[in-house]
Design a protein around this motif. Structure first.
Motif, PDB file in Angstrom:
ATOM      1  N   ASP A  50      65.740  63.671 -18.558  1.00 52.35           N
ATOM      2  CA  ASP A  50      66.025  62.374 -19.164  1.00 52.35           C
ATOM      3  C   ASP A  50      65.452  62.338 -20.581  1.00 52.35           C
ATOM      4  N   PRO A  51      66.268  62.017 -21.606  1.00 50.77           N
ATOM      5  CA  PRO A  51      65.744  61.948 -22.976  1.00 50.77           C
ATOM      6  C   PRO A  51      64.558  60.998 -23.126  1.00 50.77           C
ATOM      7  N   ALA A  52      64.560  59.892 -22.390  1.00 53.36           N
ATOM      8  CA  ALA A  52      63.435  58.952 -22.461  1.00 53.36           C
ATOM      9  C   ALA A  52      62.161  59.608 -21.936  1.00 53.36           C
ATOM     10  N   ASP A  53      62.296  60.407 -20.889  1.00 48.52           N
ATOM     11  CA  ASP A  53      61.135  61.120 -20.360  1.00 48.52           C
ATOM     12  C   ASP A  53      60.620  62.141 -21.376  1.00 48.52           C
ATOM     13  N   GLU A  54      61.544  62.771 -22.110  1.00 53.45           N
ATOM     14  CA  GLU A  54      61.136  63.731 -23.145  1.00 53.45           C
ATOM     15  C   GLU A  54      60.345  63.030 -24.250  1.00 53.45           C
ATOM     16  N   ALA A  55      60.814  61.854 -24.670  1.00 59.39           N
ATOM     17  CA  ALA A  55      60.108  61.097 -25.699  1.00 59.39           C
ATOM     18  C   ALA A  55      58.715  60.696 -25.218  1.00 59.39           C
ATOM     19  N   GLU A  56      58.631  60.243 -23.973  1.00 60.86           N
ATOM     20  CA  GLU A  56      57.321  59.871 -23.428  1.00 60.86           C
ATOM     21  C   GLU A  56      56.407  61.086 -23.330  1.00 60.86           C
ATOM     22  N   ALA A  57      56.947  62.217 -22.879  1.00 59.22           N
ATOM     23  CA  ALA A  57      56.138  63.436 -22.769  1.00 59.22           C
ATOM     24  C   ALA A  57      55.610  63.853 -24.142  1.00 59.22           C
ATOM     25  N   PHE A  58      56.455  63.737 -25.176  1.00 57.99           N
ATOM     26  CA  PHE A  58      56.020  64.057 -26.532  1.00 57.99           C
ATOM     27  C   PHE A  58      54.864  63.157 -26.951  1.00 57.99           C
ATOM     28  N   MET A  59      55.023  61.851 -26.728  1.00 56.31           N
ATOM     29  CA  MET A  59      53.975  60.915 -27.119  1.00 56.31           C
ATOM     30  C   MET A  59      52.687  61.168 -26.346  1.00 56.31           C
ATOM     31  N   ARG A  60      52.795  61.470 -25.072  1.00 53.80           N
ATOM     32  CA  ARG A  60      51.593  61.757 -24.284  1.00 53.80           C
ATOM     33  C   ARG A  60      50.884  63.001 -24.805  1.00 53.80           C
ATOM     34  N   ARG A  61      51.670  64.012 -25.223  1.00 51.00           N
ATOM     35  CA  ARG A  61      51.044  65.201 -25.810  1.00 51.00           C
ATOM     36  C   ARG A  61      50.402  64.865 -27.161  1.00 51.00           C
ATOM     37  N   ALA A  62      51.026  63.967 -27.898  1.00 48.59           N
ATOM     38  CA  ALA A  62      50.534  63.631 -29.236  1.00 48.59           C
ATOM     39  C   ALA A  62      49.281  62.765 -29.198  1.00 48.59           C
ATOM     40  N   ILE A  63      49.255  61.766 -28.302  1.00 42.73           N
ATOM     41  CA  ILE A  63      48.131  60.820 -28.309  1.00 42.73           C
ATOM     42  C   ILE A  63      47.296  60.849 -27.039  1.00 42.73           C
ATOM     43  N   GLY A  64      47.758  61.549 -26.009  1.00 43.52           N
ATOM     44  CA  GLY A  64      47.015  61.628 -24.751  1.00 43.52           C
ATOM     45  C   GLY A  64      47.405  60.509 -23.796  1.00 43.52           C
ATOM     46  N   ASP A  65      47.244  60.765 -22.519  1.00 39.91           N
ATOM     47  CA  ASP A  65      47.601  59.799 -21.475  1.00 39.91           C
ATOM     48  C   ASP A  65      46.822  58.493 -21.600  1.00 39.91           C
ATOM     49  N   HIS A  66      45.542  58.609 -21.937  1.00 46.38           N
ATOM     50  CA  HIS A  66      44.696  57.414 -22.030  1.00 46.38           C
ATOM     51  C   HIS A  66      45.246  56.423 -23.057  1.00 46.38           C
ATOM     52  N   PHE A  67      45.576  56.918 -24.246  1.00 44.63           N
ATOM     53  CA  PHE A  67      46.060  56.019 -25.290  1.00 44.63           C
ATOM     54  C   PHE A  67      47.492  55.567 -25.020  1.00 44.63           C
ATOM     55  N   TRP A  68      48.310  56.426 -24.423  1.00 41.97           N
ATOM     56  CA  TRP A  68      49.669  56.012 -24.053  1.00 41.97           C
ATOM     57  C   TRP A  68      49.608  54.818 -23.103  1.00 41.97           C
ATOM     58  N   SER A  69      48.738  54.882 -22.121  1.00 36.32           N
ATOM     59  CA  SER A  69      48.644  53.801 -21.134  1.00 36.32           C
ATOM     60  C   SER A  69      48.123  52.505 -21.755  1.00 36.32           C
ATOM     61  N   ARG A  70      47.461  52.591 -22.884  1.00 34.59           N
ATOM     62  CA  ARG A  70      46.918  51.395 -23.538  1.00 34.59           C
ATOM     63  C   ARG A  70      47.900  50.760 -24.522  1.00 34.59           C
ATOM     64  N   LEU A  71      49.027  51.433 -24.812  1.00 31.58           N
ATOM     65  CA  LEU A  71      50.024  50.852 -25.707  1.00 31.58           C
ATOM     66  C   LEU A  71      50.703  49.666 -25.034  1.00 31.58           C
TER      67      LEU A  71
END
Length: 88
Positions: A50-71
């Motif tokens: 899923d392209p949306a999953d790819e975008a999320e995976a990229f962001m998680r790699r870029a900022i980490g799971d902790h910061f992704w969950s705080r957005l």
């Protein structure tokens, strides 16, 4: 020289300083990712379908799971909506 790098450029600046301390006297690394840290997400073994999953995976790699969950939810949705562009 003083070397400045932003994002992945910050990592490149740090590597340059490590490899050539005779040439790099100081480094300013701004928003450099830290993939060597224990909390950093590990690389995926297979890309998401899923392209949306790819975008999320990229962001998680870029900022980490902790910061992704705080957005805010809206920001996460906006970043996921960018998934199609990542597949080009």
């Amino acid at each position: 020289a003083t070397v400045f790098g932003h994002s992945i450029g910050g990592v490149i600046a740090l590597v340059a300083a490590e490899r050539r301390p005779d040439a790099v006297g100081s480094v300013l690394a701004y928003e450099a990712p830290e993939p060597w840290m224990d909390w950093w997400p590990k690389p995926r073994s297979t890309p998401p379908e899923d392209p949306a999953d790819e975008a999320e995976a990229f962001m998680r790699r870029a900022i980490g799971d902790h910061f992704w969950s705080r957005l805010p939810a809206r920001t996460r949705a906006d970043r996921r909506a960018e998934g199609g562009a990542r597949l080009l």
